[in-house]
Design a protein around this motif. Structure first.
Motif, PDB file in Angstrom:
ATOM      1  N   ARG A  50       0.824  -1.209   0.000  1.00 48.40           N
ATOM      2  CA  ARG A  50       0.000   0.000   0.000  1.00 48.40           C
ATOM      3  C   ARG A  50       0.857   1.257   0.000  1.00 48.40           C
ATOM      4  O   ARG A  50       0.550   2.228  -0.704  1.00 48.40           O
ATOM      5  N   ARG A  51       1.933   1.253   0.768  1.00 49.18           N
ATOM      6  CA  ARG A  51       2.827   2.427   0.794  1.00 49.18           C
ATOM      7  C   ARG A  51       3.414   2.698  -0.583  1.00 49.18           C
ATOM      8  O   ARG A  51       3.486   3.855  -1.017  1.00 49.18           O
ATOM      9  N   LEU A  52       3.845   1.647  -1.259  1.00 49.88           N
ATOM     10  CA  LEU A  52       4.416   1.823  -2.597  1.00 49.88           C
ATOM     11  C   LEU A  52       3.371   2.336  -3.584  1.00 49.88           C
ATOM     12  O   LEU A  52       3.655   3.218  -4.405  1.00 49.88           O
ATOM     13  N   LEU A  53       2.173   1.784  -3.527  1.00 48.73           N
ATOM     14  CA  LEU A  53       1.112   2.231  -4.427  1.00 48.73           C
ATOM     15  C   LEU A  53       0.758   3.698  -4.156  1.00 48.73           C
ATOM     16  O   LEU A  53       0.624   4.494  -5.084  1.00 48.73           O
ATOM     17  N   HIS A  54       0.631   4.039  -2.895  1.00 46.77           N
ATOM     18  CA  HIS A  54       0.291   5.418  -2.533  1.00 46.77           C
ATOM     19  C   HIS A  54       1.406   6.379  -2.957  1.00 46.77           C
ATOM     20  O   HIS A  54       1.133   7.455  -3.507  1.00 46.77           O
ATOM     21  N   ALA A  55       2.657   5.991  -2.733  1.00 44.47           N
ATOM     22  CA  ALA A  55       3.793   6.841  -3.107  1.00 44.47           C
ATOM     23  C   ALA A  55       3.847   7.084  -4.610  1.00 44.47           C
ATOM     24  O   ALA A  55       4.360   8.117  -5.055  1.00 44.47           O
ATOM     25  N   SER A  56       3.317   6.141  -5.385  1.00 40.86           N
ATOM     26  CA  SER A  56       3.322   6.313  -6.843  1.00 40.86           C
ATOM     27  C   SER A  56       2.094   7.085  -7.333  1.00 40.86           C
ATOM     28  O   SER A  56       1.869   7.203  -8.534  1.00 40.86           O
ATOM     29  N   GLU A  88       7.779  -4.519  -4.119  1.00 33.31           N
ATOM     30  CA  GLU A  88       8.048  -3.733  -5.317  1.00 33.31           C
ATOM     31  C   GLU A  88       7.503  -4.428  -6.565  1.00 33.31           C
ATOM     32  O   GLU A  88       6.914  -3.783  -7.438  1.00 33.31           O
ATOM     33  N   GLU A  89       7.683  -5.737  -6.643  1.00 31.16           N
ATOM     34  CA  GLU A  89       7.175  -6.495  -7.790  1.00 31.16           C
ATOM     35  C   GLU A  89       5.646  -6.536  -7.778  1.00 31.16           C
ATOM     36  O   GLU A  89       5.005  -6.407  -8.815  1.00 31.16           O
ATOM     37  N   VAL A  90       5.066  -6.713  -6.599  1.00 31.75           N
ATOM     38  CA  VAL A  90       3.601  -6.710  -6.486  1.00 31.75           C
ATOM     39  C   VAL A  90       3.049  -5.363  -6.948  1.00 31.75           C
ATOM     40  O   VAL A  90       2.122  -5.299  -7.760  1.00 31.75           O
ATOM     41  N   ALA A  91       3.644  -4.279  -6.449  1.00 32.97           N
ATOM     42  CA  ALA A  91       3.173  -2.939  -6.821  1.00 32.97           C
ATOM     43  C   ALA A  91       3.304  -2.721  -8.328  1.00 32.97           C
ATOM     44  O   ALA A  91       2.412  -2.138  -8.955  1.00 32.97           O
TER      45      ALA A  91
END
Length: 144
Positions: free
Chosen positions: A30-36, A124-127
């Motif tokens: 979720r953090r990676l998705l939100h950051a993007s 990272e791969e999931v995101a």
């Protein structure tokens, strides 16, 4: 299914602390998705199915993300078989996997893209895979 008798006090205590939402893998993704720049909803009920939730949801594009725990959902690489109350656990874990299949089919029948990942997969791969699926859905919707 009758409740099994705990094999020990320590097992009982450990299982009672087991979280079912906001797990470390979910939060990392979720953090990676939100950051993007992506915005989503979390722990949303599955439409038309009682007592089932989607971990991460993009409602506008109808993309559902599940981050499944290796033990609880039967990861082919990391699942373990409990030795105490083995028959009960086997039935419980088989039921979980059957419910996952049923939920995925139900959502797909309603036009959703369903992505399932194991807790051990790289956030990272999931995101990246989620972003790619969202891009495909947006392109499909724009082409209609």
């Amino acid at each position: 299914m009758p409740q099994p008798v705990p094999s020990s006090a320590s097992v009982s205590a450990r299982m009672s602390r087991q979280g079912s939402r906001d797990t470390a893998p979910e939060i990392a993704v979720r953090r990676l998705l939100h950051a993007s720049g992506l915005r989503y909803r979390v722990n949303v009920p599955v439409p038309g199915m009682a007592r089932r939730t989607i971990d991460i949801v993009f409602p506008r594009t109808k993309v559902a993300i599940f981050l499944d725990g290796c033990f609880w959902h039967g990861c082919p690489q990391h699942a373990t078989q409990p030795k105490s109350n083995a028959e009960w656990w086997r039935a419980k874990l088989d039921k979980n996997m059957s419910r996952d299949t049923e939920t995925t089919g139900h959502l797909q029948d309603q036009g959703w893209t369903v992505l399932r990942f194991w807790e051990h997969e790289s956030p990272e791969e999931v995101a990246a895979q989620v972003r790619a699926a969202l891009d495909r859905r947006l392109a499909d919707q724009a082409g209609r």
